[in-house]
Design a protein around this motif. Structure first.
Motif, PDB file in Angstrom:
ATOM      1  N   LEU A  62       0.918  -5.212  -3.029  1.00  0.00           N
ATOM      2  CA  LEU A  62       0.811  -6.634  -2.696  1.00  0.00           C
ATOM      3  C   LEU A  62       1.503  -6.939  -1.367  1.00  0.00           C
ATOM      4  CD1 LEU A  62       1.355  -8.336  -6.168  1.00  0.00           C
ATOM      5  CD2 LEU A  62      -0.752  -8.267  -4.824  1.00  0.00           C
ATOM      6  N   LYS A  63       2.626  -6.289  -1.130  1.00  0.00           N
ATOM      7  CA  LYS A  63       3.338  -6.470   0.130  1.00  0.00           C
ATOM      8  C   LYS A  63       2.479  -5.979   1.294  1.00  0.00           C
ATOM      9  CE  LYS A  63       7.631  -5.239   2.477  1.00  0.00           C
ATOM     10  NZ  LYS A  63       8.854  -4.425   2.427  1.00  0.00           N
ATOM     11  N   GLU A  64       1.834  -4.818   1.121  1.00  0.00           N
ATOM     12  CA  GLU A  64       0.943  -4.294   2.162  1.00  0.00           C
ATOM     13  C   GLU A  64      -0.213  -5.251   2.424  1.00  0.00           C
ATOM     14  OE1 GLU A  64      -0.355  -0.357   1.117  1.00  0.00           O
ATOM     15  OE2 GLU A  64       1.703   0.404   0.981  1.00  0.00           O
ATOM     16  N   ILE A  65      -0.781  -5.796   1.359  1.00  0.00           N
ATOM     17  CA  ILE A  65      -1.885  -6.746   1.514  1.00  0.00           C
ATOM     18  C   ILE A  65      -1.412  -7.989   2.254  1.00  0.00           C
ATOM     19  CG2 ILE A  65      -3.412  -8.312   0.240  1.00  0.00           C
ATOM     20  CD1 ILE A  65      -3.645  -6.071  -1.886  1.00  0.00           C
ATOM     21  N   ALA A  66      -0.237  -8.487   1.886  1.00  0.00           N
ATOM     22  CA  ALA A  66       0.303  -9.676   2.546  1.00  0.00           C
ATOM     23  C   ALA A  66       0.556  -9.419   4.032  1.00  0.00           C
ATOM     24  CB  ALA A  66       1.590 -10.112   1.853  1.00  0.00           C
ATOM     25  N   GLU A  67       0.981  -8.200   4.367  1.00  0.00           N
ATOM     26  CA  GLU A  67       1.216  -7.873   5.775  1.00  0.00           C
ATOM     27  C   GLU A  67      -0.091  -7.765   6.540  1.00  0.00           C
ATOM     28  OE1 GLU A  67       3.471  -4.262   5.563  1.00  0.00           O
ATOM     29  OE2 GLU A  67       5.334  -5.293   5.035  1.00  0.00           O
ATOM     30  N   LYS A  68      -1.159  -7.296   5.899  1.00  0.00           N
ATOM     31  CA  LYS A  68      -2.454  -7.107   6.561  1.00  0.00           C
ATOM     32  C   LYS A  68      -3.277  -8.391   6.613  1.00  0.00           C
ATOM     33  CE  LYS A  68      -2.371  -2.623   7.289  1.00  0.00           C
ATOM     34  NZ  LYS A  68      -2.500  -2.015   8.569  1.00  0.00           N
ATOM     35  N   THR A  69      -2.993  -9.354   5.776  1.00  0.00           N
ATOM     36  CA  THR A  69      -3.820 -10.559   5.689  1.00  0.00           C
ATOM     37  C   THR A  69      -3.956 -11.295   7.016  1.00  0.00           C
ATOM     38  OG1 THR A  69      -3.336 -10.791   3.345  1.00  0.00           O
ATOM     39  CG2 THR A  69      -4.109 -12.765   4.478  1.00  0.00           C
ATOM     40  N   PRO A  70      -2.878 -11.556   7.771  1.00  0.00           N
ATOM     41  CA  PRO A  70      -3.064 -12.254   9.051  1.00  0.00           C
ATOM     42  C   PRO A  70      -3.966 -11.478  10.024  1.00  0.00           C
ATOM     43  CG  PRO A  70      -0.747 -12.241   8.427  1.00  0.00           C
ATOM     44  CD  PRO A  70      -1.471 -11.371   7.475  1.00  0.00           C
ATOM     45  N   GLU A  71      -3.847 -10.147  10.030  1.00  0.00           N
ATOM     46  CA  GLU A  71      -4.709  -9.350  10.890  1.00  0.00           C
ATOM     47  C   GLU A  71      -6.168  -9.491  10.483  1.00  0.00           C
ATOM     48  OE1 GLU A  71      -3.424  -5.255  11.002  1.00  0.00           O
ATOM     49  OE2 GLU A  71      -1.323  -5.879  10.912  1.00  0.00           O
TER      50      GLU A  71
END
Length: 91
Positions: A62-71
């Motif tokens: 979930l943390k990885e997804i949250a980091e990738k979401t803005p990109e």
């Protein structure tokens, strides 16, 4: 008359065997219950540890997804704003 004696004799033997079997099974079950309590705790502890590992894995993803979401949002906005002539063609 002899048949009645044989029937009663068979019933008494059957009842005695049933009572003995029931007594032995109840002792065995009681012994298993005493022994199974530590096993239950061990299994419960294993389940809790597995759930903690699974939760940590899910939280990491979930943390990885949250980091990738803005990109990803930025990429989608850029693709959406392309002119029709500039858009890649899918064959």
């Amino acid at each position: 008359m002899k048949e009645r004696k044989n029937i009663w004799k068979g019933m008494m033997v059957g009842a005695a065997l049933g009572a003995a079997f029931s007594f032995l099974m109840s002792k065995k079950e009681a012994k298993q219950e005493r022994l199974s309590w530590p096993m239950r705790l061990k299994q419960w502890r294993q389940s809790v540890e597995e759930m903690a590992e699974d939760t940590a894995f899910i939280m990491e993803k979930l943390k990885e997804i949250a980091e990738k979401t803005p990109e990803v949002i930025q990429l989608v906005k850029e693709l959406y704003n392309w002119k029709e002539d500039d858009r890649p063609r899918i064959k």
